[in-house]
Design a protein around this motif. Structure first.
Motif, PDB file in Angstrom:
ATOM      1  N   ALA A  87      16.872 -21.207 -27.745  1.00 58.05           N
ATOM      2  CA  ALA A  87      17.813 -21.712 -28.497  1.00 58.05           C
ATOM      3  C   ALA A  87      19.310 -21.444 -27.737  1.00 58.05           C
ATOM      4  O   ALA A  87      19.321 -20.689 -26.566  1.00 58.05           O
ATOM      5  CB  ALA A  87      18.023 -20.700 -29.658  1.00 58.05           C
TER       6      ALA A  87
ATOM      7  N   GLN B 217      21.925 -19.884 -28.451  1.00 59.73           N
ATOM      8  CA  GLN B 217      23.032 -18.887 -29.299  1.00 59.73           C
ATOM      9  C   GLN B 217      24.236 -18.455 -28.827  1.00 59.73           C
ATOM     10  O   GLN B 217      24.989 -17.935 -29.345  1.00 59.73           O
ATOM     11  CB  GLN B 217      21.924 -17.424 -29.395  1.00 59.73           C
ATOM     12  CG  GLN B 217      20.724 -17.760 -30.589  1.00 59.73           C
ATOM     13  CD  GLN B 217      19.827 -17.062 -30.370  1.00 59.73           C
ATOM     14  OE1 GLN B 217      19.463 -16.308 -29.375  1.00 59.73           O
ATOM     15  NE2 GLN B 217      18.756 -16.662 -31.393  1.00 59.73           N
TER      16      GLN B 217
ATOM     17  N   ASP C  98      26.606 -23.680 -28.574  1.00 56.20           N
ATOM     18  CA  ASP C  98      26.171 -22.647 -29.709  1.00 56.20           C
ATOM     19  C   ASP C  98      26.498 -22.811 -31.096  1.00 56.20           C
ATOM     20  O   ASP C  98      26.099 -22.230 -31.931  1.00 56.20           O
ATOM     21  CB  ASP C  98      26.613 -21.164 -29.353  1.00 56.20           C
ATOM     22  CG  ASP C  98      28.104 -21.041 -29.267  1.00 56.20           C
ATOM     23  OD1 ASP C  98      28.596 -22.141 -29.249  1.00 56.20           O
ATOM     24  OD2 ASP C  98      28.552 -20.233 -28.510  1.00 56.20           O
TER      25      ASP C  98
ATOM     26  N   GLN D  35      23.655 -24.475 -32.916  1.00 57.04           N
ATOM     27  CA  GLN D  35      22.550 -23.898 -33.149  1.00 57.04           C
ATOM     28  C   GLN D  35      22.159 -23.240 -34.505  1.00 57.04           C
ATOM     29  O   GLN D  35      21.035 -23.608 -35.013  1.00 57.04           O
ATOM     30  CB  GLN D  35      22.144 -22.618 -32.142  1.00 57.04           C
ATOM     31  CG  GLN D  35      21.093 -21.942 -32.225  1.00 57.04           C
ATOM     32  CD  GLN D  35      19.763 -22.741 -31.900  1.00 57.04           C
ATOM     33  OE1 GLN D  35      19.982 -23.501 -30.926  1.00 57.04           O
ATOM     34  NE2 GLN D  35      18.523 -22.622 -32.470  1.00 57.04           N
TER      35      GLN D  35
END
Lengths: 431, 304, 251, 353, 234
Positions: free
Chosen positions: A48, A50, A55, A58
């Motif tokens: 992911a 993050q 970001d 996400q």
């Protein structure tokens, strides 16, 4: 490409036989996931973003994934087992992604990976093949994947497989929808401005290729680096040329700056936006000048989009973006593949992703429906939220392209170009 | 493509950078460190502005003032916690500490403020000057019509205001003169009875105030997210070094050079190379350092 | 012909003229003292001669060669070596390494022999080691040889600096205040060593305030004032010179 | 006193460890060769794979940190763009040896030819940066190197026809993976081979810095003027240290390209520079084994912290940020409380804690 | 009681001890010179009074206050000011700004004080806007003294004010110092130009090797054969 998967099997067996010893002892202590072969929780991995460049996208993807897991588990789960998603940060960095993938596959015993960006997949393609674990990702639009990935149309034979699947439409395809509309609107000359990140570029490349294929001319194309405080100079350069509309492909934050600059500068002419830009935030920030601008967006127009949104909104308040519905689809199609396979292994998932999604069989929109149909011995075809999710031989999906038009500070859907029409834009063996 | 128009764009970009670069260069000159966490000071200022507008809510100009006050205090607090205790260790440890601090702040902001960008709600008015005759040399139009927006005017106006205030501070007040004196000779400053720690604190506060202002202005023009300031730090640093590190007047000059280079290279580089304007700015920086290591302004500049 | 010949040296710092048409020459084997009030330009004279700063005008000739403005390292290689007024130790190195560093022309200072650790290099290093230990012992620093030189006292630093430059086996040694901050016993000892070196044929030029020691030690005194030569000659004669007394006591 | 001690004395205090490094490194190379060139196959437990993975990266970065330590730890040169030499080595090797890359130049030459060219390319860039910038003050050198790295990053991203843009250069040969019996064996062989290379590099560095050559470097760090005044051409030494460090980084880059099979700008961000700087300072500059140890700690910490996610009460999103905050704090705390690093010598570095 | 009373002072820099057991006094309004050969520790004595050199033992009192442990920025509040030998002005600041910093610790400097200084150093008066770094050596020295006088101190410490000055300026410099002293300010001066300093001062100290050697009236020392010998090492 042929890959010998015996190595992997031996490795797993070795782990079972030896248990913990040496490095394995350390790793074993730190490994919390259950092994995927037997009963118990089924672990899927999610590399992911993050932290890092993307970001801000996400949270929507995480939320879609989580509500999908919740819904699947509520429906009894594949093989009556619970699904669990192990999410780890790659910071959109291929180096981090490499070790995160290893950790997810080897330590967390993730059976499939529900993530990875183009900028991670492309340079790690060989490495991902070695993992022999399906990557079912909502992110990448890259043209690189147009002819790479999927099961080559032979679900049973995994020797020729390339383990990447994407539930989001490739840029090459949906930009074709956009290009078609641009031409239909009578724009025979365009300007193009795009960011120099891979996502932004790949959209612009696809769009330009399709547009020129259709007979249009690109009068000027300007690339800009991201994160600038002003895009006025680039706009000035762009609008030094004659054209009737211009395409913008750059991440949302920069697009807001760029289009505000455009509005302030009074350059006029109509913007054509790349898919992730059909966001009300953009429309409200830029204001009235944006009215009439449109984006050809995939992903928010699949057969089960509405029911997805309903479930999604119960799961939290993360903003919906172009990759959110594909994340939901990735989860569903993977769960269904496990259910159909009757066993939870990477190979089984790889072999069943095609069969549960492709045309033919009962159309299902939720895991519960699919589980029931499969229990009845029917073949199924998952109808996704982003697209109908019919994987091509290269693991790609076609979908309808929604034309969202800005007006009064928000985007509304004006037209949907059906998936079949889009399909016609791309030769069979090139996507 | 009009040169005049692009010069204006360059001046606007230079103005953001200049406001921040003055603070950066004062820290360099007086505390003797390159503060790599300085970009995060901009981010924090911008977030305080957003919070003030959104929560209190105050009108934007007042919010900017609140952000500046907050930015000054945070800057002082961070200096006391992280930099003052290692003042004596030399430039390299200080630089590395600031890199660590930057990492902490950036991610701390991300943790508390979330990942999506915030926007200031503003309206811009555009003023056009179209009557000007073109003055073409090849494909370049030296004059031509141009426009400027109210936001751009505010940015440039703020910059000019900051220059005047900083100039006044540095030449008319005891604290300001003492700052420059410390840049010259810290030992003599102590002999004159100057409490050098207090002056250093003042520099931190001033730098924080300027960073916050730059952050809010940047936020108005673009958006506010955890990476807002970090994306500017290399330009700020280049501007300060280019101008002759430690000299606020040099930093102003360096900032406008960088701003103009960014604008003009984007406008006039061959097609396909427009994305490398930031690299051009660095090339110029390296070039200047090689030809004149002391920077554009040399060692001592009194007047801008 | 003189070994070191300085002619018409001029050096300005900002508005201040530190050296003003200074001409001095030193013969082979001589032991010359340089004195003068503060600010007379003694250290600048050394700095110009040793290549630390470039003179604005004038020439420096060493052994007949024009070496004006040559880099300190090339001067040191040709045999013209200096010490510093405020001792500059390599504080992050041990006493031994400080001394060994100065050994000239070592094969082990080139990357390839160092990597291959050739036998020639090892033999050389062994010789350097012996010579360095000799010097360290001679200067009675052997109990400190593995100490970092940052831990040394002022006097010990002076000794170490001497040991270091002697490692170079210089033809001309420029000593900038070798007795400053050194106690009387040690001063006598250092003076004795300098005299010995000179007896062995080394040419030595000393800047010194400690006139008592200096006058006993040197063959010839050079007095600078305001960056130029005031008086030079036999120590006794120089000290009796009214101009010198005036320079020191004021008019 | 043994014969060796008699020969080398305490100045050669690291002599033994250099020989030991050559021995261990040599054994590693032999083992790797055995794994690669024979049908011999090994199987490793899956859960240790991530350690092998990060371990391989560690030994590659180990070459970077050794070069950086030669530049900063020994000679005092503040190089803030070390990643650029790594990147130039990697891109050169990739562009020369890749076949059928998706974008950018791919010449398909033998990798054995490409690797030395990559080293030379990095060394040449090091020489150019060095010639122009080594006379600048410390912090300016830092800025010039940092700016150089940024310039190259921009070039890699923007000149797609040459460098493949963000996608990078794909299709680089992976000789070890091709030769080894299976992927497990290839992984282990890679780790052992690169580990051996790094240990041998450690041996060479130990020899180099333990010799009179290293004495000159340390003297330059301590006081350049004194070093010049005892007849050492300090500029030439600074240049050598800079170029050797760059060449080593270029070599590491070449190995990386041949291991990963592709290069992309994302592998060569400023993050790499920051990581090796933190590793070097954490372990203790001017001590080869310490900088490797420091690097191992920081890379290990990053890896292990990912495992800690399961036992922490925060969300995965928050955890990602918290990890980076922790890394930043470690850097700050080390500089404050252990300025010479964990194993560094405070007297050697002239710092007080 | 003396204005400045230094007793049994040991001082130096870090580990290095330069002074041992030095005694000095200056009375209110007195003009005292410290002379001695180079390296005798004269400047160190002055610097330790002002808190710049490290005080390793003994005590320093000023006007009844123990300032032995005071930092320079505290010492200056007690009513003494110090003119370092070199780098005694801020080169990038103007003459006016330098003078302003001379009075930094005061909330308000009466305009009359500036005028008095300009009167005493007319060369500064019309150079208020000039950057100090561009002044000649003599002018910089005047400026440095002017800065020290901005506080109207009880005692001013002058570290070799004549060093590096052209001979004709040296006389002028000493005349200015006489003026300062005549206005009632006590002066402690360290001088290389011993003859001139001893001729003009009330009382003098001869330091050698970091220790007190002689002490007495200026003329007394000036005519002392021993002192002459001390200087020239005879």
């Amino acid at each position: 490409m042929a890959f010998d998967n015996t190595g992997r099997n031996t490795r797993r067996n070795f782990l079972k036989a030896v248990g913990a010893g040496g490095v394995a002892a350390t790793a074993g202590c730190l490994s919390f996931g259950d092994s995927g072969g037997g009963s118990g929780t089924i672990t899927l991995g999610q590399p992911a973003a993050q932290t890092g460049d993307w970001d801000f996208l996400q949270p929507g993807v995480s939320q879609a994934t989580d509500v999908a897991v919740q819904q699947i588990n509520d429906a009894g789960g594949p093989l009556d087992r619970e699904i669990e998603v192990q999410r780890r940060d790659t910071a959109v960095n291929p180096q981090e992604a490499r070790s995160v993938v290893t950790q997810l596959v080897e330590n967390d015993d993730a059976l499939a990976l529900m993530g990875l960006f183009s900028s991670e997949i492309n340079p790690l393609f060989d490495f991902l093949q070695e993992q022999q674990t399906p990557v079912v990702t909502p992110w990448p639009g890259s043209g690189y994947l147009d002819t790479r990935g999927g099961d080559m149309g032979t679900p049973d034979n995994i020797d020729d497989d390339q383990w990447v699947w994407r539930t989001v439409i490739g840029d090459t395809v949906h930009t074709a929808g956009g290009a078609r509309r641009a031409l239909d609107e009578g724009n025979d000359t365009l300007g193009v401005i795009n960011g120099n990140s891979e996502g932004a570029r790949s959209w612009a490349d696809g769009f330009v290729a399709a547009y020129e294929e259709g007979g249009g001319t690109v009068a000027q194309r300007v690339e800009v680096s991201l994160g600038q405080s002003s895009y006025q100079s680039a706009l000035d350069r762009l609008f030094g040329s004659e054209f009737s509309a211009f395409a913008v492909s750059i991440p949302l934050e920069d697009a807001t700056t760029l289009l505000s600059d455009w509005s302030d500068g009074g350059y006029g002419r109509q913007p054509i936006l790349s898919d992730p830009l059909a966001q009300n935030d953009l429309a409200s920030q830029v204001g009235g000048d944006l009215d009439g601008a449109w984006a050809a967006s995939p992903g928010q127009a699949g057969p089960s989009f509405d029911s997805f949104v309903e479930t999604y909104e119960q799961g939290g308040d993360a903003e919906l973006n172009g990759w959110t519905p594909p994340a939901w689809d990735a989860m569903h199609v993977t769960a269904l593949a496990i259910e159909r396979a009757g066993e939870a292994t990477p190979e089984a998932i790889q072999q069943n992703l095609g069969p549960v999604s492709r045309d033919g069989g009962t159309e299902v929109t939720t895991f519960a429906e699919g589980k029931e149909a499969l229990a009845n011995g029917e073949e199924i075809s998952y109808q996704g939220a982003a697209t109908p999710t019919n994987f091509t031989n290269f693991g790609n999906v076609f979908g309808p392209v929604a034309i969202n038009v800005a007006g009064g500070g928000e985007f509304s859907q004006e037209e949907v170009i059906p998936a079949e029409d889009i399909r016609g834009l791309v030769p069979e063996d090139e996507y | 493509m009009g040169l005049a128009q692009n010069v204006i764009f360059g001046l606007v970009t230079g103005s953001y950078i200049a406001i921040a670069a003055i603070g950066f260069t004062l820290i360099y000159g007086i505390v003797n460190m390159i503060n790599f966490a300085y970009g995060e000071y901009l981010t924090m200022g911008a977030f305080i502005g957003i919070l003030t507008v959104g929560v209190l809510p105050l009108p934007l100009p007042l919010a900017a003032v609140v952000a500046m006050v907050g930015g000054g205090l945070i800057s002082l607090l961070l200096a006391r916690l992280f930099f003052t205790p290692i003042n004596q260790t030399g430039p390299v440890p200080m630089l590395l500490t600031s890199i660590g601090l930057g990492l902490v702040l950036r991610n701390g902001i991300r943790l508390t403020a979330g990942q999506s960008a915030r926007y200031f709600d503003t309206e811009a008015i555009t003023f056009r000057f179209d009557g000007l005759p073109p003055l073409s040399v090849g494909s370049v139009d030296l004059l031509g019509g141009f426009f400027v927006t109210s936001e751009q005017l505010i940015v440039m106006g703020c910059a000019v205001g900051v220059f005047l205030l900083v100039h006044t501070l540095l030449t008319r007040t005891d604290v300001g003169i003492a700052m420059r004196a410390m840049g010259d000779n810290e030992n003599l400053a102590r002999v004159r009875g100057i409490d050098t720690q207090r002056i250093r604190d003042s520099v931190w506060v001033l730098a924080g105030v300027l960073a916050a202002l730059a952050g809010v202005l940047l936020g108005i023009q673009t958006n506010v997210s955890a990476g807002t300031g970090f994306s500017q730090i290399l330009q700020i640093l280049s501007a300060a070094i280019l101008g002759g590190a430690g000299s606020p007047y040099g930093a102003i000059a360096g900032s406008y050079v960088i701003g103009l280079v960014l604008a003009l290279s984007t406008a006039f580089l061959p097609a396909g190379m427009t994305g490398i304007s930031s690299a051009i700015a660095f090339l110029i920086l390296i070039g200047v350092l090689l030809v004149k290591p002391s920077g554009l302004a040399g060692q001592e500049v009194r007047e801008a | 012909m003189s070994l070191l010949d300085v002619d018409g040296l001029v050096k300005d710092f900002g508005g201040l003229r530190a050296l003003d048409d200074l001409s001095v020459s030193v013969d082979r084997g001589e032991l010359v003292g340089v004195m003068g009030p503060n600010g007379a330009g003694k250290s600048t004279f050394f700095n110009c001669v040793s290549g630390v700063v470039a003179p604005d005008a004038g020439t420096v000739r060493f052994d007949g060669e024009d070496v004006t403005g040559d880099a300190p390292e090339s001067l040191a290689k040709t045999g013209l070596v200096r010490t510093f007024q405020r001792t500059r130790e390599l504080e992050t190195m041990t006493v031994r390494d400080n001394v060994r560093l100065a050994a000239p022309d070592q094969r082990g200072e080139r990357a390839l022999p160092a990597l291959l650790r050739t036998s020639g290099m090892r033999e050389e290093e062994q010789a350097v080691r012996d010579r360095a230990d000799e010097l360290i012992e001679a200067f009675e620093l052997d109990h400190l040889k593995d100490e970092y030189s940052g831990a040394l006292s002022g006097g010990q630093r002076k000794l170490l600096e001497l040991a270091r430059v002697l490692m170079l086996d210089p033809e001309v040694l420029l000593l900038d205040e070798p007795f400053a901050g050194v106690n009387p016993t040690l001063t006598n000892e250092i003076a004795g060593r300098i005299a010995d070196l000179n007896d062995e044929g080394m040419t030595v030029v000393i800047i010194e305030h400690e006139l008592e020691t200096l006058t006993e030690l040197v063959d010839r005194l050079v007095v600078l004032e305001q960056g130029s030569l005031l008086v030079e000659g036999e120590p006794a004669a120089v000290l009796a010179d009214e101009r010198v007394i005036e320079a020191y006591l004021g008019e | 006193m043994s014969v060796r001690e008699r020969l080398f004395g305490d100045g050669e205090r690291s002599g033994g460890s250099a020989e030991r490094a050559f021995l261990v490194g040599g054994v590693c190379l032999l083992v790797a060769a055995l794994l690669v060139f024979t049908p011999l196959a090994v199987t490793v437990p899956g859960s240790s794979f991530v350690f092998i993975e990060v371990g391989t990266l560690f030994v590659i970065y180990g070459l970077l940190v050794l070069g950086l330590d030669l530049q900063y730890g020994y000679t005092g040169l503040v190089n803030f763009g070390h990643v650029v030499f790594f990147a130039v080595g990697a891109y050169t090797v990739a562009m020369l040896s890749a076949e059928g890359s998706f974008a950018g130049v791919a010449l398909g030459l033998p990798w054995l030819l490409a690797l030395p060219v990559g080293v030379v390319a990095a060394a040449v860039l090091g020489a150019i940066v060095g010639t122009t910038s080594l006379r600048l003050r410390d912090d300016f050198l830092a800025i010039v190197t940092l700016a150089t790295a940024e310039i190259f990053h921009t070039l890699f991203v923007n000149f797609r026809g040459v460098f493949g843009g963000n996608v990078g250069i794909l299709g680089v040969p992976q000789p070890i993976a091709d030769l080894a019996a299976d992927s497990d064996t290839a992984q282990i062989a890679t780790l052992v081979l690169f580990g051996g290379v790094t240990i041998i590099a450690l041996g060479f560095m130990t020899r180099l810095t333990g010799s009179p050559y290293g004495r000159v470097l340390r003297a330059i760090r301590a006081d350049e003027l004194v070093t010049r005044s005892v007849g050492k051409s300090t500029f030439s030494y600074k240049m050598q240290a800079f170029v050797y460090g760059a060449a080593l980084a270029g070599f590491a880059g070449g190995l990386f390209a041949l291991y990963n099979g592709a290069v992309a700008p994302g592998f060569f961000t400023i993050q790499v520079t920051v990581t090796i700087w933190i590793g070097m300072l954490l372990g203790g500059a001017s001590n080869h084994r310490a900088v490797l140890g420091g690097l191992a700690i920081i890379m290990g910490l990053r890896l292990l912290s990912r495992f800690a996610l399961e036992v922490t009460p925060v969300s995965a999103d928050a955890f990602a940020s918290i990890r980076l905050i922790a890394v930043g704090l470690i850097l700050v705390l080390v500089i404050r409380y252990r300025p010479a690093g964990i194993w560094g010598d405070e007297r050697e570095l002239g710092v007080d804690s | 009681m003396s204005l400045l009373d230094v007793s049994n002072l040991d001082a130096g820099y870090g580990d290095l001890q330069v002074l041992s057991d030095v005694d000095l006094t200056v009375d209110r309004g007195e003009y005292v010179a410290i002379v001695g050969p180079n390296g005798a520790g004269k400047s160190t004595a002055m610097k330790s009074v002002f808190g710049i050199a490290d005080r390793q033992g003994g005590s320093i009192t000023f006007d009844g206050t123990d300032i032995t442990a005071h930092s320079p920025e505290r010492v200056i509040h007690e009513g003494l000011s110090y003119v370092p030998q070199t780098e005694n002005v801020f080169p990038s600041l103007t003459v006016d700004e330098n003078l302003r910093l001379g009075g930094y610790i005061l909330d308000d400097v009466p305009e009359s004080r500036r005028e008095a200084i300009f009167e005493r150093f007319p060369v500064l008066a019309d150079r208020g806007e000039q950057v100090a770094g561009t002044l000649s050596g003599g002018q910089q020295q005047m400026l440095a003294m002017g800065c020290a006088l901005m506080l109207d101190p009880d005692l001013v410490l002058l570290d070799e004010p004549s060093a590096g000055l052209a001979p004709d300026l040296v006389d002028e410099m000493f005349d200015r110092i006489d003026d300062i002293n005549e206005m009632g300010t006590a002066v402690l001066i360290v001088e290389q130009n011993a003859k001139e300093a001893l001729r003009r001062c009330d009382r003098g100290y001869v330091l050698a090797n970091g220790e007190n050697r002689y002490e007495g009236g200026g003329d007394e020392l000036l005519n002392d054969e021993e002192v002459r010998r001390q200087f020239l090492g005879g």
